[in-house]
Design an enzyme around this catalytic site. Structure first.
Site, short mmCIF file in Angstrom:
data_model
loop_
_atom_site.label_atom_id
_atom_site.label_comp_id
_atom_site.label_asym_id
_atom_site.label_seq_id
_atom_site.Cartn_x
_atom_site.Cartn_y
_atom_site.Cartn_z
N LYS A 81 0.81 -1.22 0.00
CA LYS A 81 0.00 0.00 0.00
C LYS A 81 0.84 1.28 0.00
O LYS A 81 2.04 1.23 0.22
CB LYS A 81 -1.01 -0.04 1.16
CG LYS A 81 -2.18 -0.96 0.79
CD LYS A 81 -3.32 -0.94 1.75
CE LYS A 81 -4.44 -1.85 1.18
NZ LYS A 81 -5.46 -2.15 2.16
N ARG B 62 -3.24 -10.16 4.59
CA ARG B 62 -3.72 -10.27 3.21
C ARG B 62 -2.63 -9.70 2.32
O ARG B 62 -2.33 -8.51 2.42
CB ARG B 62 -5.02 -9.46 3.08
CG ARG B 62 -5.64 -9.45 1.69
CD ARG B 62 -6.87 -8.56 1.68
NE ARG B 62 -7.47 -8.51 0.36
CZ ARG B 62 -7.03 -7.72 -0.62
NH1 ARG B 62 -6.01 -6.91 -0.43
NH2 ARG B 62 -7.65 -7.73 -1.79
N1 PMM Z 1 -7.48 -3.85 0.74
C1 PMM Z 1 -7.82 -3.89 -0.56
C2 PMM Z 1 -8.83 -4.76 -1.02
N2 PMM Z 1 -9.48 -5.57 -0.17
N3 PMM Z 1 -9.83 -6.34 2.00
C3 PMM Z 1 -9.55 -6.30 3.31
N4 PMM Z 1 -10.24 -7.06 4.17
N5 PMM Z 1 -8.59 -5.47 3.81
C4 PMM Z 1 -7.87 -4.64 3.01
O1 PMM Z 1 -7.01 -3.90 3.53
C5 PMM Z 1 -8.16 -4.65 1.62
C6 PMM Z 1 -9.16 -5.54 1.15
C7 PMM Z 1 -7.12 -2.99 -1.52
O2 PMM Z 1 -5.92 -3.52 -1.91
P1 PMM Z 1 -5.72 -4.35 -3.28
O3 PMM Z 1 -6.09 -3.45 -4.42
O4 PMM Z 1 -4.32 -4.69 -3.26
O5 PMM Z 1 -6.58 -5.56 -3.25
#
Ligand code: PMM
Length: 285
Positions: free
Chosen positions: A222, A262
């Site tokens: 991020k 994640r």
């Molecule tokens: N961040 C993203 C997408 N989904 N879900 C959860 N539970 N927590 C997060 O911090 C989160 C998520 C955005 O990041 P990406 O584009 O890399 O998926």
């Protein structure tokens, strides 16, 4: 280090690893790579072989400024990938703000609903999850990506995110979701700037203690990591070159008792959480 189990999921005895599979053309770090369903399924299977616990499939980018996609398009992207991964024996989580997408993916075999809006984007979400009886990841959220930057205003970010999560947790259980199936998530980068993200990571144990529920930490690649690793001109480190820092944060979050992390590069994280568990009191797998 204590590990709480989430009803309906295996007891990992350590921090779980969610591998991100964004089936989108425009996610900030893996946009496009997993858009063809076959590629997404292949990458997911490789992640499982590398020791990843859950494959988190999403069809809508939530990067800052992103516009929404329609329900049909979201389903068109995620359903074949969920089906393919379930057929391969994977434990699949669906990353969606829509009750209808959650319902159809559950029918296709997804076993976790990951809702970055914490039930705020779709008034049907809590009831749907309660009916499905699935584990639910409830993230802190203040508004859609297109304008969430303007909502990044806090006094004490850890206290306020904790209070707002507690309100949503109560609403979720009031709507019938089993508390033992709920995982909370501080929502790093969602209506937060880099300082807020670092403060929330430093406050992880306080949040765990005060909320009394396990946490998932979604920090991978991020912006706050890009800013930390910026070059001399202040240009942020590109997303794909943030994995060493991502891994360090994952290991520390795991050692502080995160239920899950994640991540986009999950093979290294799968090794790291096992090492962290082996180092802690009681050892582990
Ligand atoms: N961040 C993203 C997408 N989904 N879900 C959860 N539970 N927590 C997060 O911090 C989160 C998520 C955005 O990041 P990406 O584009 O890399 O998926």
């Amino acid at each position: 280090m204590t590990h709480q189990q989430i009803r309906g999921l295996p007891d990992y005895g350590r921090c779980a690893v969610f591998g991100v599979l964004n089936v989108t053309p425009d996610s900030f770090s893996d946009g496009g790579v997993n858009l063809p369903p076959d590629a997404a399924v292949e990458n997911g299977i490789a992640a499982l072989r590398a020791g990843v616990d859950v494959l988190d499939v999403g069809g809508e980018s939530t990067r800052p400024g992103a516009l929404r996609v329609g329900t049909e398009e979201e389903l068109r992207r995620v359903l074949p990938v969920v089906e393919g991964l379930v057929a391969a024996g994977g434990l699949v989580s669906v990353d969606t703000m829509r009750a209808e997408v959650a319902r159809q993916c559950a029918r296709a075999g997804a076993r976790i609903v990951n809702d970055v809006s914490g039930g705020l984007a779709d008034p049907e979400m809590f009831r749907t999850v309660a009916d499905l009886g699935l584990p639910y990841i409830l993230m802190h959220w203040r508004g859609h990506s297109v304008d969430m930057g303007s909502m990044a205003r806090y006094g004490d970010v850890v206290r306020e995110v904790g209070e707002e999560l507690a309100v949503r947790l109560a609403a979720a259980t009031d709507a019938g979701i089993d508390r033992e199936r709920i995982v909370l998530d501080p929502g790093l980068g969602f209506a937060k700037n880099a300082e807020h993200d670092w403060a929330l990571l430093r406050g992880q144990e306080r949040l765990q203690r005060e909320l009394g529920r396990p946490l998932l930490i979604g920090h991978s690649r991020k912006r706050f990591l890009g800013a930390l690793l910026a070059d001399e001109q202040g240009i942020p480190r590109p997303a794909a070159a943030r994995d060493a820092a991502t891994l360090a944060v994952a290991a520390v979050a795991a050692s502080r008792g995160a239920w899950a992390v994640r991540v986009h590069a999950p093979a290294a994280a799968a090794d790291a959480v096992r090492a962290v568990a082996a180092m802690s009191e009681g050892g582990a797998r």
